[in-house]
Write a protein that holds these residues in place. Structure first.
Motif, PDB file in Angstrom:
ATOM      1  N   LYS A 214       0.804  -1.223   0.000  1.00  0.00           N
ATOM      2  CA  LYS A 214       0.000   0.000   0.000  1.00  0.00           C
ATOM      3  C   LYS A 214       0.841   1.279   0.000  1.00  0.00           C
ATOM      4  O   LYS A 214       0.625   2.161  -0.833  1.00  0.00           O
ATOM      5  CB  LYS A 214      -0.938  -0.015   1.217  1.00  0.00           C
ATOM      6  CG  LYS A 214      -1.831   1.213   1.350  1.00  0.00           C
ATOM      7  CD  LYS A 214      -2.716   1.088   2.583  1.00  0.00           C
ATOM      8  CE  LYS A 214      -3.490   2.347   2.874  1.00  0.00           C
ATOM      9  NZ  LYS A 214      -4.483   2.658   1.828  1.00  0.00           N
ATOM     10  N   GLN A 215       1.798   1.378   0.910  1.00  0.00           N
ATOM     11  CA  GLN A 215       2.571   2.626   1.007  1.00  0.00           C
ATOM     12  C   GLN A 215       3.433   2.848  -0.235  1.00  0.00           C
ATOM     13  O   GLN A 215       3.651   3.986  -0.650  1.00  0.00           O
ATOM     14  CB  GLN A 215       3.441   2.612   2.256  1.00  0.00           C
ATOM     15  CG  GLN A 215       4.462   1.500   2.327  1.00  0.00           C
ATOM     16  CD  GLN A 215       5.329   1.583   3.573  1.00  0.00           C
ATOM     17  OE1 GLN A 215       5.815   2.653   3.926  1.00  0.00           O
ATOM     18  NE2 GLN A 215       5.518   0.455   4.249  1.00  0.00           N
ATOM     19  N   TYR A 216       3.911   1.764  -0.848  1.00  0.00           N
ATOM     20  CA  TYR A 216       4.722   1.898  -2.056  1.00  0.00           C
ATOM     21  C   TYR A 216       3.858   2.345  -3.233  1.00  0.00           C
ATOM     22  O   TYR A 216       4.293   3.165  -4.052  1.00  0.00           O
ATOM     23  CB  TYR A 216       5.403   0.568  -2.385  1.00  0.00           C
ATOM     24  CG  TYR A 216       6.622   0.291  -1.541  1.00  0.00           C
ATOM     25  CD1 TYR A 216       7.905   0.531  -2.036  1.00  0.00           C
ATOM     26  CD2 TYR A 216       6.502  -0.201  -0.250  1.00  0.00           C
ATOM     27  CE1 TYR A 216       9.032   0.288  -1.259  1.00  0.00           C
ATOM     28  CE2 TYR A 216       7.618  -0.447   0.534  1.00  0.00           C
ATOM     29  CZ  TYR A 216       8.876  -0.194   0.024  1.00  0.00           C
ATOM     30  OH  TYR A 216       9.986  -0.427   0.792  1.00  0.00           O
ATOM     31  N   GLU A 218       0.904   3.993  -3.008  1.00  0.00           N
ATOM     32  CA  GLU A 218       0.383   5.341  -2.767  1.00  0.00           C
ATOM     33  C   GLU A 218       1.461   6.419  -2.879  1.00  0.00           C
ATOM     34  O   GLU A 218       1.164   7.566  -3.214  1.00  0.00           O
ATOM     35  CB  GLU A 218      -0.282   5.390  -1.389  1.00  0.00           C
ATOM     36  CG  GLU A 218      -1.575   4.569  -1.323  1.00  0.00           C
ATOM     37  CD  GLU A 218      -2.285   4.692   0.003  1.00  0.00           C
ATOM     38  OE1 GLU A 218      -1.641   5.151   0.983  1.00  0.00           O
ATOM     39  OE2 GLU A 218      -3.478   4.345   0.077  1.00  0.00           O
ATOM     40  N   SER A 219       2.710   6.045  -2.609  1.00  0.00           N
ATOM     41  CA  SER A 219       3.801   7.019  -2.725  1.00  0.00           C
ATOM     42  C   SER A 219       4.340   7.111  -4.144  1.00  0.00           C
ATOM     43  O   SER A 219       5.202   7.953  -4.442  1.00  0.00           O
ATOM     44  CB  SER A 219       4.937   6.627  -1.786  1.00  0.00           C
ATOM     45  OG  SER A 219       5.552   5.417  -2.199  1.00  0.00           O
ATOM     46  N   GLY A 220       3.833   6.260  -5.040  1.00  0.00           N
ATOM     47  CA  GLY A 220       4.271   6.303  -6.427  1.00  0.00           C
ATOM     48  C   GLY A 220       5.547   5.534  -6.718  1.00  0.00           C
ATOM     49  O   GLY A 220       6.098   5.620  -7.821  1.00  0.00           O
ATOM     50  N   LYS A 221       6.020   4.749  -5.758  1.00  0.00           N
ATOM     51  CA  LYS A 221       7.236   3.968  -5.961  1.00  0.00           C
ATOM     52  C   LYS A 221       6.969   2.655  -6.697  1.00  0.00           C
ATOM     53  O   LYS A 221       7.869   2.078  -7.305  1.00  0.00           O
ATOM     54  CB  LYS A 221       7.905   3.661  -4.618  1.00  0.00           C
ATOM     55  CG  LYS A 221       8.436   4.881  -3.894  1.00  0.00           C
ATOM     56  CD  LYS A 221       9.062   4.485  -2.569  1.00  0.00           C
ATOM     57  CE  LYS A 221       9.606   5.687  -1.829  1.00  0.00           C
ATOM     58  NZ  LYS A 221      10.205   5.310  -0.517  1.00  0.00           N
TER      59      LYS A 221
END
Length: 330
Positions: A214-216, A218-221
């Motif tokens: 999720k964090q990857y 949402e952060s565009g990574k």
């Protein structure tokens, strides 16, 4: 590996007095269950499986008026915990909480016993999250859609990061079979390590837990190409609701991680059913779900009568996939 034991003593003074007054001191007068139950958990303290076990046992201890002790036993990659329960007295004093990894260990030959054949299946639960894994690529990858991934993979050009013999490897095998892909499997470790390798472009793609991804995303990574549903309906993930499932995109690949609650094979149906009822009630308890839901671990239990058949079906599926992947130990 170090074994950590933490006792959870939650019955009040009156409940303890009632317990010590039972005939012979071995059983709880109110439930017929042992007054102390040891739950062997083949996972490290503080991890997801451990958090789940403690949330459930805390509530059951309150509901049943007994003591429940969680034992984190990772010795022998979980085999020691499984054997501790398999060879225990069938009175319910020692039980096991594990998950699909137990079936993978049987399929690969790491463990020479099978849950459906050599244990009493107390209960089986599945996460309420309808899609627990997602196929991801780096944000700067030339694969922007699942079709791009399939086209490149068919040419044998995709290095897919896996943890060899782990759940991601099994799902990758199911994906390869469903889409007829000659994937190149690369050892990449845990989900965190896979995502690091993905961003560093040492692997081309990976299958990881949606909560980890999720964090990857949402952060565009990272870019999510499709989630792996846990059933035939092709449902999406509540964690990444905008990402279509593989089934929606024409690839019939599903996978459901099951939580297994087992006892010794000779445990009576009466004891097993009583434990099942307490576990199912705990899983539906609002206080328990205040812990489980934020961690993506909320669950629902299959009917008691369906547990063994569900375990046997998944074991057969895993046996076939692991044989195709060449992971069976000689």
């Amino acid at each position: 590996m170090k074994r950590r034991t933490l006792g959870i003593v939650l019955a009040g003074f009156m409940a303890m007095a009632a317990l010590t007054g039972c005939a012979g001191g071995a059983k709880s007068g109110s439930t017929g269950l042992p007054k102390t139950i040891e739950v062997q958990v083949p996972a490290k303290a503080g991890g997801g499986t451990d958090v789940m076990a403690r949330a459930l046992t805390t509530q059951i201890a309150k509901d049943a008026g007994i003591n429940m002790t969680v034992v984190n036993n990772t010795d022998g990659s979980g085999v020691v915990a499984m054997e501790t329960v398999r060879t225990a007295k069938p009175d319910g004093s020692k039980i096991l909480q594990f998950h699909t990894s137990m079936l993978i260990k049987t399929a690969t030959g790491v463990y020479d016993k099978a849950a459906a054949d050599d244990f009493k299946i107390i209960g089986v639960s599945k996460g309420t999250e309808k899609a627990q894994y997602v196929l991801v690529v780096s944000a700067d990858s030339d694969m922007k859609t699942l079709d791009d991934f399939l086209a490149k993979a068919k040419g044998g050009e995709v290095k897919l990061g896996v943890e060899t013999g782990g759940t991601s490897h099994i799902i990758a095998g199911l994906l390869a079979k469903a889409a007829d892909l000659p994937l190149k499997y690369v050892e990449a470790g845990s989900d965190t390590e896979k995502l690091t390798a993905l961003v560093g472009n040492t692997i081309d793609a990976a299958l990881v837990n949606v909560n980890q991804a999720k964090q990857y995303v949402e952060s565009g990574k990272a870019l999510a190409l499709g989630v792996v549903s846990n059933g035939d309906e092709g449902a999406r993930s509540s964690v990444l609701p905008d990402v279509p499932s593989l089934q929606e995109q024409g690839v019939d690949c599903t996978f459901a991680t099951m939580n297994l609650f087992c006892g010794p094979k000779d445990m009576s149906d009466e004891t097993a059913k009583q434990l099942y009822d307490y576990y199912a009630a705990a899983a539906a308890n609002d206080e328990v779900n205040k812990t489980l839901e934020p961690a993506g671990m909320a669950m629902e239990f299959l009917p008691y009568e369906d547990g063994q058949a569900a375990v046997k079906e998944q074991q057969d599926t895993l046996n076939a996939v692991i044989d195709e992947l060449g992971l069976k130990q000689k």
